[in-house]
Write an enzyme that holds these catalytic residues in place. Structure first.
Site, PDB file in Angstrom:
ATOM      1  N   ASP A 333       1.162  -5.549  -4.949  1.00  0.00           N
ATOM      2  CA  ASP A 333       1.189  -4.353  -3.952  1.00  0.00           C
ATOM      3  C   ASP A 333      -0.090  -4.334  -3.413  1.00  0.00           C
ATOM      4  O   ASP A 333      -1.097  -4.683  -3.989  1.00  0.00           O
ATOM      5  CB  ASP A 333       1.546  -3.119  -5.270  1.00  0.00           C
ATOM      6  CG  ASP A 333       1.943  -1.969  -4.308  1.00  0.00           C
ATOM      7  OD1 ASP A 333       2.457  -1.969  -3.106  1.00  0.00           O
ATOM      8  OD2 ASP A 333       1.632  -0.725  -4.675  1.00  0.00           O
ATOM      9  N   ASP A 629       3.039   0.148  -8.845  1.00  0.00           N
ATOM     10  CA  ASP A 629       2.564   1.617  -9.541  1.00  0.00           C
ATOM     11  C   ASP A 629       3.810   2.534  -9.195  1.00  0.00           C
ATOM     12  O   ASP A 629       3.950   3.582  -9.723  1.00  0.00           O
ATOM     13  CB  ASP A 629       1.391   2.081  -8.703  1.00  0.00           C
ATOM     14  CG  ASP A 629       1.339   2.171  -7.162  1.00  0.00           C
ATOM     15  OD1 ASP A 629       2.386   2.020  -6.605  1.00  0.00           O
ATOM     16  OD2 ASP A 629       0.296   2.380  -6.719  1.00  0.00           O
ATOM     17  N   ASP A 633       8.561  -0.249  -7.172  1.00  0.00           N
ATOM     18  CA  ASP A 633       8.319  -1.473  -7.606  1.00  0.00           C
ATOM     19  C   ASP A 633       8.861  -1.593  -8.968  1.00  0.00           C
ATOM     20  O   ASP A 633       8.881  -2.921  -9.619  1.00  0.00           O
ATOM     21  CB  ASP A 633       6.812  -1.259  -8.008  1.00  0.00           C
ATOM     22  CG  ASP A 633       5.880  -1.153  -6.777  1.00  0.00           C
ATOM     23  OD1 ASP A 633       6.386  -1.787  -5.787  1.00  0.00           O
ATOM     24  OD2 ASP A 633       5.033  -0.288  -6.672  1.00  0.00           O
TER      25      ASP A 633
END
Length: 893
Positions: A333, A629, A633
């Protein structure tokens, strides 16, 4: 109230239709209606797994292929009345479950300790009055008030808004605040991040205020639907589990075949009793299985977990320790992991055409403002721009108790931090120029203005989108075009560009009407902001490349912004390396695999697309680690071979789905984890070698003696003693070996690589054959010299103990000489060897163990010969390491 199985397209409806769909009005619900609806739909909470108990976590340690083999051996031993063997295996399983379970339970407590246990409150209209309630009590139809800084407690359809923007990174991955508008209506297939009339549970109001009607709660919210998707997502298998499964199958087949062959030969050739040889075969199989391996592996992983925790990575599931070291691809990410998730001004272009570059990252005002030509002159143009940034600003930035704290819109905080880098403060400016009026930011207006008393007139400060602010400024056609071109050039580099302007306007005496849009202003500056890289992120990506690990970025951000960050990281340089989620919207699995092979940046990616990217990488042969986070995800975190969640800025759902949690949310910590994971895998291989070499030696020694018609050289209880004391202590001590410093300079292991590679087989067979050969020769020699069988066994058992003591030092490295490895790397190994040898010496002299193990003391002559024979193994293995290094050098030429 809408049927949740066929719910309306809330963002397709206007505000009145949304109110009608949930059977509510602008005045809200009555208390009785709210109670009835709460009873019908349940509390507004996400479904979550119960906290696992220590017992449950301990039982989970038994789910290992090698454990299954040991359990089968224990059952057979019990069926045959061999209670000693069964009890010994039972102790091993209990120790293994206890160690692994305790480690994972502690990690679970650490992970849960990171969660912010803040109760979310909401202001709702009930019985015509505004009251504050716990978010758990919200129901569809509630009218809620929304203001800056609030966490949205449910999915809300906006009824009205005033300059409303929301941060939705935890759902969409979009790092910038998203403008919201109650008047917006869209198509049913509009992307989550584009639904401007909706506020989603879990997001945060960046600025503005508004009012909305709750349309979905609990599991029916977008965040709840993702949580349900997560529960249906099959978890990826950590590399260590895959390798241990293959290893266990090999061990089971080899040991069973050896036991059957030796037993059959004893009966058919040597005329031994069937029952006796069957019992011996079982004892041989039980003793040959490396019972100590599960404990040693668990201890190795627990030690690595402790080391990783000291470097910022909390291990929730022990196999994830080694898994991170095995990964060949990290799908990371961007927001909050590679970047700070704190907007920072990077560049200022003032009205005097000077370009200033700004250093530092995040909201803490550390850094400097330096002209591109290298000067640090604080010119009037720069100061005017900073004063506009301070004046048209509603955020707070303070230094308290040796730490910086902030509140407000991210852009406003970034501008406060920018001014603070030149020592300017908002409160001081407002004392000199008190605010008398304002035009708050609204999405359709795209600018904000603040009016300040200045002598007999009014000074106005404006910030907003460049095209809007430029229209308010007095500029020549050339200067206007130059400013627009500069803004476009900055945006093309991934910067978020805002314009600052200021000027004098007539003083307004009638306050009953809102202020007019300013005009005739002087352009102060163009400001370029970006969510900057975390300190050390670029270096960490470089270390991954050095370690042979590919890093790709998967983000919800705009492709231009994502490419700019990727360039800074060094993982992409050209637009062709970026794939947008819209390009993959209708893609097949083959399209995803092709994209994973060529692209390093995936932008504007939806949660289901991130999951498909992970699956495509796995199908391409990668062991995949995923960082994230947000709730968006979580499915990818669970599906990955190794999921890595953020501890400080992440969601509970993401942490639950992951095997590792980063307490500092820093990508560099992942690289530290890779290093520790590789150390752990190397130590596991060393333990496996030590146990396999010992097992080969024991099976060959006993097997050859039976085939040759000799007396049993070692009794079953003596074989178990070898496994329990000598190996059981030394293999655990091996687990404490520290890194040798070259872990990140080696390429990652091939995903299909087995524990039993050529090097392992060579070393295990060579050491086992040498120990068996020396052992059988000494046993036969003693028998021929007239030594009684029990005494010969006593000699042989001590020789085996000594050779395995020596082999423990050989096992410290597969290719490096034992003489080049500092003892400071693992002083516990010397202690473990000394303890193992001391226990055997004690057993040779204590009456109880003498009777149980059929042992006795030896004279001084034997103590001279046996250590020399044992040390011959050191010479043999050193020669093998030398030969292996020579072959590797010549193969590389």
């Amino acid at each position: 109230m809408a049927d949740r199985d066929a719910r309306p397209c809330w963002h397709c409806l206007d505000a009145e239709a949304a109110l009608g769909a949930v059977r509510s009005t602008a005045a809200g619900l009555t208390g009785a209606e709210a109670r009835d609806r709460l009873a019908a739909v349940g509390p507004n909470v996400l479904p979550s797994a119960p906290t696992p108990s220590l017992l449950g976590i301990g039982l989970r340690q038994l789910r290992s292929p090698l454990i299954y083999v040991l359990l089968a051996a224990a059952v057979v031993a019990l069926a045959l009345g061999d209670f000693a063997d069964a009890a010994f295996i039972g102790v091993v399983l209990l120790v293994n479950s206890g160690l692994g379970g305790w480690q994972e339970w502690q990690a679970e407590q650490q992970s849960r300790g990171l969660q912010k246990l803040l109760r979310v409150r909401a202001t709702v209209l009930r019985d015509g009055a505004a009251i504050e309630v716990d978010a758990e009590g919200l129901v569809p139809g509630d009218i809620v008030a929304i203001e800056s800084g609030q966490r949205i407690p449910a999915d809300v359809r906006l009824l009205d808004d005033h300059g409303l923007e929301a941060e939705e990174a935890l759902l969409t991955g979009e790092s910038l605040a998203v403008p919201k508008s109650a008047a917006w209506r869209g198509e049913p297939d509009a992307a989550l991040g584009d639904r401007a009339s909706m506020l989603f549970a879990g997001s945060t109001v960046a600025r503005g205020r508004g009012r909305g009607v709750v349309v979905e709660t609990g599991a029916a919210t977008e965040i709840g639907r993702l949580a349900i998707t997560l529960s249906a997502t099959e978890g990826g298998t950590p590399p260590l589990i895959e390798r241990m499964q293959r290893f266990s199958r090999v061990i089971a087949v080899v040991v069973l075949a050896a036991a059957v062959f030796v037993g059959a030969f004893g009966v058919l050739v040597n005329g031994q009793d069937i029952a006796t040889m069957f019992m011996f075969g079982v004892a041989l199989a039980v003793s040959a299985i490396p019972e100590g391996l599960p404990v040693a592996v668990t201890v190795t992983l627990a030690i690595a977990a402790r080391r990783m925790a000291s470097r910022g990575a909390i291990v929730r599931r022990l196999p994830a320790v080694e898994g991170l070291g095995s990964c060949t691809l990290i799908a990371s990410d961007k927001t909050g992991t590679l970047t700070c998730n704190e907007l920072t001004v990077r560049e200022i272009r003032t009205s005097s055409a000077a370009v200033f570059e700004v250093s530092g990252a995040g909201y803490a005002p550390h850094g400097s403002i330096v002209a591109r030509d290298g000067s640090i002159e604080d010119g009037p143009a720069l100061r005017r721009a900073l004063e506009v940034a301070l004046a048209c600003n509603d955020a707070d930035l303070h230094h308290r108790e040796d730490a910086w704290t902030w509140r407000g819109d991210p852009t406003d905080i970034a501008l406060l931090a920018l001014a603070a880098k030149r020592g300017l403060r908002r409160d001081e400016l407002l004392r000199r120029l008190p605010r008398v009026d304002e035009i708050p930011f609204e999405a359709d207006r795209r600018y904000a203005a603040s009016f300040h008393a200045s002598g007999d007139g009014t000074w106005v400060a404006v910030k907003g989108a460049p095209e809007r602010v430029l229209d308010m400024c007095e500029l020549t056609a050339g200067a206007r075009e130059e400013a627009r071109a500069a803004a476009e050039e900055m945006a093309a580099r991934g910067l978020r560009v805002i314009a600052l302007a200021g000027g004098e306007v007539p003083r307004r005496h009638d306050r009953s009407q809102p202020p007019q849009e300013p005009a005739g202003l002087a352009l102060a500056a163009l400001v370029g902001l970006i969510d900057p890289l975390r300190p050390g992120a670029r270096e960490a990506v470089g270390r991954c490349a050095e370690a042979g690990i590919r890093v790709i970025m998967v983000t919800g951000d705009h492709p231009v912004t994502a490419l700019a960050i990727a360039r800074d990281l060094g993982i992409a340089s050209m637009p062709g390396e970026v794939v947008a989620g819209t390009d993959l919207a209708a893609g097949s699995p083959d399209d995803y695999r092709a994209a994973v092979q060529r692209a390093t940046v995936f932008a504007r990616v939806a949660p289901d697309q991130k999951l498909r990217i992970v699956e495509a990488a796995q199908q391409a042969g990668h062991f995949v680690a995923v960082t994230g986070d947000g709730v968006n995800d979580a499915p990818a975190l669970r599906r990955a071979n190794i999921g890595v969640a953020m501890g400080r800025g992440g969601t509970d759902v993401a942490r639950e789905a992951a095997g590792l949690v980063l307490s500092d949310d820093n990508f560099a910590t992942i690289v530290n984890g890779v290093e520790e994971g590789r150390v752990a895998y190397r130590n596991i291989r060393n333990v496996v070698y030590l146990l396999i070499a010992a097992g080969v030696a024991e099976v060959l020694t006993v097997g050859v003696a039976v085939l040759a018609g000799l007396p049993l050289p070692l009794l079953p209880v003596q074989l178990l003693w070898l496994n329990l004391v000598t190996n059981g202590i030394q293999d655990v001590a091996l687990a404490f070996e520290r890194g040798h410093g070259d872990e990140l300079r080696a390429p990652p292991r091939r995903p299909g690589e087995s524990l039993f590679d050529r090097l392992m087989v060579e070393r295990g067979l060579l050491a086992g054959l040498w120990m068996a050969g020396i052992g059988i020769a000494s046993f036969v020699g003693m028998l021929e010299a007239g030594v009684a069988v029990p005494e010969a066994r006593n000699h042989l058992l001590l020789l085996m103990v000594l050779m395995q003591n020596v082999d423990a030092f050989n096992a410290r490295s597969e290719t490096r000489s034992v003489f080049t490895l500092p003892f400071a790397n693992n002083p516990l190994l010397a202690v473990g060897v000394a303890v193992a040898l001391s226990l055997h010496l004690a057993a040779m002299h204590l009456p109880l163990t003498q009777r149980v193990l059929d042992l006795g003391p030896l004279d001084s002559v034997e103590w001279t010969v046996l250590p020399l024979l044992a040390l011959s193994l050191l010479a043999v293995m050193e020669l093998h390491k030398l030969a292996w290094r020579w072959r590797r050098r010549h193969a590389a030429q």
